[in-house]
Enzyme design. Structure first.
Site, PDB file in Angstrom:
ATOM      1  N   TYR A 173      45.634  42.673  45.000  1.00 46.97           N
ATOM      2  CA  TYR A 173      44.478  42.156  45.745  1.00 46.97           C
ATOM      3  C   TYR A 173      43.305  41.931  44.790  1.00 46.97           C
ATOM      4  O   TYR A 173      42.706  40.853  44.758  1.00 46.97           O
ATOM      5  CB  TYR A 173      44.090  43.144  46.848  1.00 46.97           C
ATOM      6  CG  TYR A 173      42.751  42.856  47.475  1.00 46.97           C
ATOM      7  CD1 TYR A 173      42.537  41.684  48.195  1.00 46.97           C
ATOM      8  CD2 TYR A 173      41.684  43.744  47.329  1.00 46.97           C
ATOM      9  CE1 TYR A 173      41.297  41.405  48.754  1.00 46.97           C
ATOM     10  CE2 TYR A 173      40.446  43.473  47.894  1.00 46.97           C
ATOM     11  CZ  TYR A 173      40.261  42.307  48.603  1.00 46.97           C
ATOM     12  OH  TYR A 173      39.027  42.029  49.154  1.00 46.97           O
TER      13      TYR A 173
ATOM     14  N   SER B 168      35.350  41.115  45.682  1.00 44.21           N
ATOM     15  CA  SER B 168      35.545  42.500  46.102  1.00 44.21           C
ATOM     16  C   SER B 168      35.305  43.465  44.953  1.00 44.21           C
ATOM     17  O   SER B 168      35.549  43.138  43.777  1.00 44.21           O
ATOM     18  CB  SER B 168      36.991  42.663  46.587  1.00 44.21           C
ATOM     19  OG  SER B 168      37.313  44.020  46.721  1.00 44.21           O
TER      20      SER B 168
ATOM     21  N   LYS C 184      41.419  38.336  43.595  1.00 42.68           N
ATOM     22  CA  LYS C 184      39.981  38.071  43.749  1.00 42.68           C
ATOM     23  C   LYS C 184      39.346  37.759  42.392  1.00 42.68           C
ATOM     24  O   LYS C 184      38.462  36.901  42.294  1.00 42.68           O
ATOM     25  CB  LYS C 184      39.285  39.271  44.401  1.00 42.68           C
ATOM     26  CG  LYS C 184      39.547  39.377  45.897  1.00 42.68           C
ATOM     27  CD  LYS C 184      38.876  38.228  46.636  1.00 42.68           C
ATOM     28  CE  LYS C 184      39.069  38.272  48.121  1.00 42.68           C
ATOM     29  NZ  LYS C 184      38.548  37.073  48.802  1.00 42.68           N
TER      30      LYS C 184
END
Ligand code: UDP
Length: 337
Positions: A151, A125, A155
């Site tokens: 998040y 991402s 990743k």
């Protein structure tokens, strides 16, 4: 030149928005595909009937092994999409994000190595990147990382796992840093549960299916004060996965295993207000909305530099935001014809 398409592919997180679209794209190429998904947030009803499904979690080695064993020989590639994807939720449940995204990727990489899979491609991402002070800048693959959210950290940890796996010299790996995946292909609408993404929320609010859209902040250092994002058509995204898998297969076959990163975006940033206007134009109706404070973890601008995507994978993403929004609206059943 990229020639050999993957003909046997394991797809984790196959029942999601990108996964169900990717399965159609792989089947159109004649590939044999096995799907792995725990179906907690995915859509079993959107899986093609001919694709065998293992219902299981990527953190569970037995589930991943079971999926790999369904192939007669090691699959040509594993495309790893399984993971949690909400920046806001990750700030509330950071450990859960670390567990699913980082641990899950480690399990998948270890078992692909164990099984002799030559190519592993993961959905990473733009959230792994350190936001730039200058909003006009497009972020290329050498841009500094430094995630703002749990998040993004989870990743980035997955990317480290893939780099380490490639260094063992038996498998090539690719991280596709997805910007804002949007639109629809094969009639498959973007439907997350809960839905948190701007385009489906705005379209469905305009159609009266959902309450008014909450706009998360108008005090960012951008021209209209709302965040700039790079909305890339899901059709281009699934093509990037197929071509990245092909590239990784070729690298392993040539004896030069590598880890590669690609930014998957268009190179053009649109503000939240511009996206809302595009939704209004496509539907011919206003998007009811109310201003809210900023959402935790949001940064002012995230726009890709897509040069490597074009030069190495040959992908030139659709630049037409109205087409992206129209395809999304059509798949959601909000347009006639
Ligand atoms: N956004 C918003 N209201 C919403 C959902 C999103 O204002 O209900 C904004 C969000 O702050 C961001 C942009 O829309 O600037 C895109 O958010 P989305 O959740 O679609 O994707 P993200 O950029 O978080 O991956």
């Amino acid at each position: 030149m990229l020639t050999t398409a993957p003909s046997n592919v394991l797809v984790t997180g196959a029942a999601g928005y990108i996964g169900t679209t990717l399965l159609r794209r792989l089947l159109a190429d004649g590939a044999r595909v096995i799907a792995l998904d725990h179906l907690e947030r995915g859509h079993a009803d959107q899986l093609p009937r001919e694709v065998p499904l293992i219902v299981g979690d990527v953190r569970d080695p037995d589930a991943v092994r079971q999926a790999l064993r369904l192939f007669d020989r090691p699959p040509d590639a594993c495309i790893h999409l399984a993971g949690l994807i909400q920046v806001g939720e990750s700030t509330l449940f950071p450990q859960m994000y670390r567990d699913v995204n980082a641990v899950g990727t480690q399990v998948v990489a270890d078992l692909c190595l164990e099984a002799g899979v030559p190519a592993l491609v993961m959905a990473s991402s733009a959230a792994v990147l350190r936001p730039l002070a200058g909003i006009a800048d497009r972020l290329d693959e050498d841009a500094p990382v430094g995630p703002e959210s749990p998040y993004g950290s989870s990743k980035l940890s997955g990317e480290h796992t893939l780099r380490a796996a490639a260094e063992l010299g038996r498998m090539s790996t690719v991280a596709l840093r997805l910007f804002n995946v949007a639109g629809a292909a094969y009639g498959l609408a973007e439907r997350h549960d809960p839905e948190t993404h701007l385009i489906p929320l705005a379209l469905r609010a305009a159609a009266g299916e959902l309450p008014p859209l909450h706009m998360f902040g108008d005090d960012f250092p951008t021209p209209d004060g709302t965040c700039l994002r790079d909305y890339v058509h899901v059709r281009d995204v699934v093509e990037a996965f197929v071509r990245a898998a092909r590239l990784a297969m070729q690298q392993t076959a040539s004896g030069a295993c590598e880890f590669q990163v690609f930014h998957v975006g268009t190179g053009h940033g649109y503000s939240v207000l511009e996206v809302i206007r595009a939704c209004e134009q496509v539907l011919g109706k206003p998007v009811p909305r109310a201003m809210h404070g900023r959402r935790p973890g949001d940064v002012a601008a995230l726009v890709a530099n897509p040069d490597k995507l074009a030069s190495v994978l040959g992908i030139h993403p659709d630049l037409d935001l109205l087409r992206v929004v129209r395809d999304a609206a059509q798949a959601l059943g909000l347009l006639d014809g």
